[in-house]
Design an enzyme around this catalytic site. Sequence first.
Site, PDB file in Angstrom:
ATOM      1  N   ASP A   8       0.883  -1.161   0.000  1.00 24.54           N
ATOM      2  CA  ASP A   8       0.000   0.000   0.000  1.00 24.54           C
ATOM      3  C   ASP A   8       0.924   1.215   0.000  1.00 24.54           C
ATOM      4  OD1 ASP A   8      -1.610   2.146   0.684  1.00 24.54           O
ATOM      5  OD2 ASP A   8      -2.173   1.361   2.660  1.00 24.54           O
ATOM      6  N   LYS A  70       2.794  11.244  -3.757  1.00 23.36           N
ATOM      7  CA  LYS A  70       1.725  10.539  -4.477  1.00 23.36           C
ATOM      8  C   LYS A  70       0.742  11.515  -5.146  1.00 23.36           C
ATOM      9  CE  LYS A  70      -1.646   6.905  -3.499  1.00 23.36           C
ATOM     10  NZ  LYS A  70      -2.106   6.003  -2.419  1.00 23.36           N
ATOM     11  N   GLU A 171      -7.136   0.668  -4.409  1.00 23.58           N
ATOM     12  CA  GLU A 171      -7.123   0.597  -2.939  1.00 23.58           C
ATOM     13  C   GLU A 171      -8.453   0.121  -2.350  1.00 23.58           C
ATOM     14  OE1 GLU A 171      -5.801   4.539  -2.018  1.00 23.58           O
ATOM     15  OE2 GLU A 171      -3.804   4.103  -2.789  1.00 23.58           O
ATOM     16  N   ASP A 193     -12.379   5.883   3.271  1.00 22.15           N
ATOM     17  CA  ASP A 193     -10.933   5.868   3.510  1.00 22.15           C
ATOM     18  C   ASP A 193     -10.437   7.290   3.835  1.00 22.15           C
ATOM     19  OD1 ASP A 193      -8.167   5.760   3.408  1.00 22.15           O
ATOM     20  OD2 ASP A 193      -8.069   4.647   1.527  1.00 22.15           O
TER      21      ASP A 193
END
Length: 387
Positions: A8, A70, A171, A193
């Site tokens: 992850d 990211k 994800e 999330d």
Amino acid sequence: MEKVIGIDLGTTNSCVAIVENGVPTVIPNRGGYKTTPSMVAVTEAGKRLVGHIAKRQAITNAENTVYAAKRLIGRKWNSPQVKNAVATSSYRIVEGPHADVRIVLREKEYGVPEISAMVLQEMKVIAEDYLGEGVTKAVITVPAYFNDNQRQATKDAGEIAGLDVIRIINEPTSAALSYGFGKNVEKTIAVYDFGGGTFDISILEIGSSAVFKVIATAGDTFLGGEDVDARIIDWLVQGFKEEHAIDLRQDRMALQRLKDAAEKAKCELSSVRETEVNLPFIISSGRNEALHLQRTIDRKTLEELSADLIERTIDICKQTLADAHLEKEDIEEVVLVGGMTRMPRIQQAVADFFEREPCKGVHPDESVALGAGIQGSALTDDKQEMV
Ligand code: AMP
């Protein structure tokens, strides 16, 4: 058979997992932590730091410490997200050839995949230390909204790190895999999330036929736990200013300590009702006298400071349901992912909105990596297939 690791690669933290004797397991790093900050720094002496050691010196070496790379990966120089990052990041982001994004550390330019590769390499080494053997194959997760460029750049990062990326998976799908592991259920689920730097909500169909489908996904790439930390810092800075007429923001070392203390207090307030922020010798009064910061913060104060941020996540949930042409009642399970979902007020807000208690069985920090590990093991075991 060679083990495939699941990674992850998060905006704030990364996590690596494998399936061992049929059990999905997260691999702790050398410090014993199950997640590693996705941070890279270069010191004055030219030493490269990754993970916790990079985080610990982030504010005192702000220009040469990269966080949240990211948000930039696979994006072009002129995209709004890059413009936003250029305006808000403490490290330098410049335009490279072909409108690519470059990050400058100690005068040297790096491509974004190169930076992400340093984090991936750290995760690879964590797995290798644990397994006692070399690892080359990985499944890496990306947000469901990532486009082809972002996915390809993530894959490139894996290759630079010496990994053969056998699959890139979403994800929320990964979290759903971890949730559905061994359960054999068919359901429509929501994955909420809330991480350190980003918020995502996804609605998925999971099936016993091992087909997992993302029906809708949305989020905010500039909304996360850091924003909650920033509210606590503001509150502490303001209080200190009222008492001593000194702005702690002027002092980088003080700010690094405040940032660490704010995050720590936030995490503690998930399990206790009040906690003390205690920072001795935070700054000098200017009259040769050291000042200390000592203040109690309670859960209610934190909830007030972060109420609008939590509300924003709920608004996005509303919008996503509407986009999916679904009603709340159609959602049969809500899975919480991301460290911020440990905050009781967030769990409550999600339960109130979906009118059901979120699922407790999934570990918020680990489920995405675990799902990637499960996918990796499935891909090397021809008796299993997941799509
Ligand atoms: P992630 O990006 O999923 O690793 O989530 C990291 C975020 O979760 C950071 O902002 C952390 O401060 C936050 N976090 C971790 N543990 C807790 C906790 N117990 N209570 C509240 N927030 C937490």
